[in-house]
Design a protein around this motif. Structure first.
Motif, mmCIF file in Angstrom:
data_model
loop_
_atom_site.group_PDB
_atom_site.id
_atom_site.type_symbol
_atom_site.label_atom_id
_atom_site.label_comp_id
_atom_site.label_asym_id
_atom_site.label_seq_id
_atom_site.Cartn_x
_atom_site.Cartn_y
_atom_site.Cartn_z
ATOM 1 N N TRP A 183 79.886 84.910 83.225
ATOM 2 C CA TRP A 183 79.734 85.048 81.784
ATOM 3 C C TRP A 183 78.517 84.316 81.260
ATOM 4 O O TRP A 183 78.017 84.633 80.183
ATOM 5 N N SER A 184 78.007 83.366 82.009
ATOM 6 C CA SER A 184 76.790 82.664 81.582
ATOM 7 C C SER A 184 75.634 83.644 81.429
ATOM 8 O O SER A 184 74.845 83.540 80.491
ATOM 9 N N SER A 185 75.551 84.617 82.321
ATOM 10 C CA SER A 185 74.455 85.595 82.258
ATOM 11 C C SER A 185 74.544 86.490 81.018
ATOM 12 O O SER A 185 73.532 87.004 80.554
ATOM 13 N N TYR A 186 75.740 86.649 80.467
ATOM 14 C CA TYR A 186 75.910 87.454 79.260
ATOM 15 C C TYR A 186 75.046 86.904 78.128
ATOM 16 O O TYR A 186 74.426 87.647 77.368
ATOM 17 N N ALA A 187 74.993 85.600 78.008
ATOM 18 C CA ALA A 187 74.230 84.962 76.931
ATOM 19 C C ALA A 187 72.732 85.229 77.049
ATOM 20 O O ALA A 187 72.010 85.141 76.050
ATOM 21 N N ASP A 188 72.268 85.582 78.222
ATOM 22 C CA ASP A 188 70.840 85.844 78.422
ATOM 23 C C ASP A 188 70.365 87.085 77.676
ATOM 24 O O ASP A 188 69.162 87.300 77.554
ATOM 25 N N HIS A 189 71.281 87.880 77.164
ATOM 26 C CA HIS A 189 70.910 89.059 76.371
ATOM 27 C C HIS A 189 70.528 88.711 74.942
ATOM 28 O O HIS A 189 70.120 89.585 74.183
ATOM 29 N N PHE A 190 70.650 87.435 74.577
ATOM 30 C CA PHE A 190 70.410 87.023 73.199
ATOM 31 C C PHE A 190 69.138 86.190 73.064
ATOM 32 O O PHE A 190 68.727 85.503 74.002
ATOM 33 N N THR A 191 68.567 86.234 71.859
ATOM 34 C CA THR A 191 67.411 85.386 71.557
ATOM 35 C C THR A 191 67.884 83.932 71.474
ATOM 36 O O THR A 191 69.078 83.657 71.325
ATOM 37 N N GLU A 192 66.941 83.019 71.560
ATOM 38 C CA GLU A 192 67.287 81.591 71.497
ATOM 39 C C GLU A 192 67.984 81.225 70.192
ATOM 40 O O GLU A 192 68.814 80.318 70.170
ATOM 41 N N ASP A 193 67.658 81.915 69.105
ATOM 42 C CA ASP A 193 68.226 81.593 67.793
ATOM 43 C C ASP A 193 69.278 82.615 67.331
ATOM 44 O O ASP A 193 69.592 82.702 66.148
ATOM 45 N N LYS A 209 72.635 84.742 66.415
ATOM 46 C CA LYS A 209 73.893 84.442 65.735
ATOM 47 C C LYS A 209 74.973 85.356 66.309
ATOM 48 O O LYS A 209 74.724 86.537 66.545
ATOM 49 N N TYR A 210 76.156 84.801 66.519
ATOM 50 C CA TYR A 210 77.290 85.548 67.049
ATOM 51 C C TYR A 210 78.465 85.290 66.109
ATOM 52 O O TYR A 210 78.885 84.151 65.951
ATOM 53 N N VAL A 211 78.967 86.345 65.495
ATOM 54 C CA VAL A 211 80.086 86.245 64.567
ATOM 55 C C VAL A 211 81.308 86.844 65.246
ATOM 56 O O VAL A 211 81.315 88.021 65.598
ATOM 57 N N GLU A 212 82.317 86.014 65.437
ATOM 58 C CA GLU A 212 83.568 86.440 66.073
ATOM 59 C C GLU A 212 84.674 86.127 65.071
ATOM 60 O O GLU A 212 84.991 84.959 64.851
ATOM 61 N N LEU A 240 87.608 83.797 66.195
ATOM 62 C CA LEU A 240 87.335 82.564 66.940
ATOM 63 C C LEU A 240 86.168 81.746 66.408
ATOM 64 O O LEU A 240 85.882 80.673 66.935
ATOM 65 N N GLY A 241 85.478 82.243 65.407
ATOM 66 C CA GLY A 241 84.412 81.451 64.801
ATOM 67 C C GLY A 241 83.025 82.014 65.033
ATOM 68 O O GLY A 241 82.846 83.019 65.712
ATOM 69 N N ASN A 242 82.045 81.324 64.462
ATOM 70 C CA ASN A 242 80.648 81.750 64.529
ATOM 71 C C ASN A 242 79.857 80.789 65.406
ATOM 72 O O ASN A 242 80.079 79.580 65.355
ATOM 73 N N ARG A 244 76.420 80.816 74.993
ATOM 74 C CA ARG A 244 76.731 80.695 76.430
ATOM 75 C C ARG A 244 77.945 79.773 76.640
ATOM 76 O O ARG A 244 78.884 80.117 77.351
ATOM 77 N N GLU A 245 77.907 78.599 76.015
ATOM 78 C CA GLU A 245 79.002 77.636 76.171
ATOM 79 C C GLU A 245 80.322 78.242 75.697
ATOM 80 O O GLU A 245 81.349 78.128 76.368
ATOM 81 N N TRP A 246 80.291 78.922 74.550
ATOM 82 C CA TRP A 246 81.497 79.516 73.995
ATOM 83 C C TRP A 246 82.034 80.644 74.872
ATOM 84 O O TRP A 246 83.232 80.689 75.177
ATOM 85 N N ILE A 247 81.164 81.560 75.294
ATOM 86 C CA ILE A 247 81.638 82.726 76.050
ATOM 87 C C ILE A 247 82.178 82.311 77.415
ATOM 88 O O ILE A 247 83.203 82.822 77.866
ATOM 89 N N VAL A 248 81.519 81.366 78.081
ATOM 90 C CA VAL A 248 82.004 80.898 79.382
ATOM 91 C C VAL A 248 83.375 80.236 79.217
ATOM 92 O O VAL A 248 84.306 80.525 79.972
ATOM 93 N N SER A 249 83.509 79.388 78.219
ATOM 94 C CA SER A 249 84.783 78.711 77.976
ATOM 95 C C SER A 249 85.886 79.711 77.622
ATOM 96 O O SER A 249 86.973 79.682 78.199
ATOM 97 N N THR A 250 85.589 80.606 76.693
ATOM 98 C CA THR A 250 86.583 81.570 76.209
ATOM 99 C C THR A 250 87.040 82.517 77.312
ATOM 100 O O THR A 250 88.235 82.802 77.444
ATOM 101 N N MET A 251 86.100 82.985 78.103
ATOM 102 C CA MET A 251 86.444 83.993 79.107
ATOM 103 C C MET A 251 87.009 83.396 80.391
ATOM 104 O O MET A 251 87.401 84.122 81.296
ATOM 105 N N ASN A 252 87.091 82.065 80.455
ATOM 106 C CA ASN A 252 87.706 81.425 81.606
ATOM 107 C C ASN A 252 89.079 80.855 81.287
ATOM 108 O O ASN A 252 89.638 80.102 82.077
#
Length: 158
Positions: free
Chosen positions: A29-39, A41-44, A47-49, A57-65
């Motif tokens: 899941w860490s590689s998923y975050a590589d599809h995004f720009t450094e700045d 925004k992810y609105v969920e 589960l929060g923004n 990256r930190e959120w998606i790895v934690s959430t999906m594990n």
């Protein structure tokens, strides 16, 4: 006329979709975050923004594990639409749990909005869904897994 052609948006979305399929197999899941720009925004909605690629990256790895993410390997896209003028891709996918052992499918619909930033990167993602429908699906998945004797410890604890 938008900044990017429909073809570039289509190719970037196809790459994004393929990575989601690959991540469901590798659990990277860490590689998923590589599809995004450094700045980015992810609105969920439930589960929060998050702001910034590394926070995503930190959120998606934690959430999906952790359950239920840890047992959700596929996200088939039912439809999508590209707004080339604005650089948006909007799609409906089904967050789908792994097979509990009988071939039954347990999934919940999500509408996702992506804003393209160029160079195969997205600057914004928003996931919208009904948390009540999602929880009902999870309860049914847990019940079926329990009936089949395939329930995980994490699902039991949930």
């Amino acid at each position: 006329m938008g900044k990017w052609s429909r073809e570039e948006l289509e190719e970037a979305f196809q790459a994004y979709q393929q990575d989601v399929i690959d991540v469901g197999k590798t659990w990277d899941w860490s590689s998923y975050a590589d599809h995004f720009t450094e700045d980015a925004k992810y609105v969920e909605h439930a589960l929060g923004n998050m702001e910034g690629r590394e926070n995503i990256r930190e959120w998606i790895v934690s959430t999906m594990n952790m359950f239920p993410g840890s047992e959700m390997p596929s996200y088939p896209v039912e439809w999508y639409s590209i707004d080339a003028d604005k650089g948006w891709v909007i799609f409906k996918n089904i967050n789908t749990m792994k097979d509990p052992g009988d071939g039954s499918v347990h999934g919940a619909a999500v509408i996702t909005v992506l804003e393209y930033a160029g160079d195969d990167k997205w600057s914004y993602e928003e996931d919208a869904y009904n948390p009540m429908n999602f929880m009902l699906m999870i309860q049914q998945y847990i019940q079926r897994s329990h009936e089949l004797g395939t329930i995980s410890d994490d699902a039991k604890a949930f």
